[in-house]
Design a protein around this motif. Sequence first.
Motif, short mmCIF file in Angstrom:
data_model
loop_
_atom_site.label_atom_id
_atom_site.label_comp_id
_atom_site.label_asym_id
_atom_site.label_seq_id
_atom_site.Cartn_x
_atom_site.Cartn_y
_atom_site.Cartn_z
N VAL A 6 0.73 -1.29 -0.01
CA VAL A 6 0.03 -0.13 -0.14
C VAL A 6 0.81 1.17 -0.09
O VAL A 6 1.74 1.05 0.31
N SER A 29 -3.40 2.18 -4.09
CA SER A 29 -2.82 0.89 -4.55
C SER A 29 -1.71 0.80 -5.47
O SER A 29 -1.09 -0.26 -5.53
N LEU A 59 1.43 -4.70 2.69
CA LEU A 59 -0.25 -4.77 3.43
C LEU A 59 0.12 -5.78 4.28
O LEU A 59 -0.62 -5.59 5.53
#
Length: 72
Positions: A6, A29, A59
Amino acid sequence: MSGTNVYVVQLHAMSLTTAGPPRFVGVYSTKELADAAGEAALEMYEPSRMSHSVIIAPLDDWVHNQAPKDVA
């Protein structure tokens, strides 16, 4: 196998007289979306007053409560 990243975007004051904590912009993203969001957020300020940073965080670290300390 590579993990998912991320991209966390923050604004930073360029002057010590106006410096404070980073201003959260968002989580994206892709690096391209994060860069675009950072540039768009800077449009509200004079160019010499603010800069933006993109922090890349795995993430899985976020899911397991190990987010980088400066964005948690």
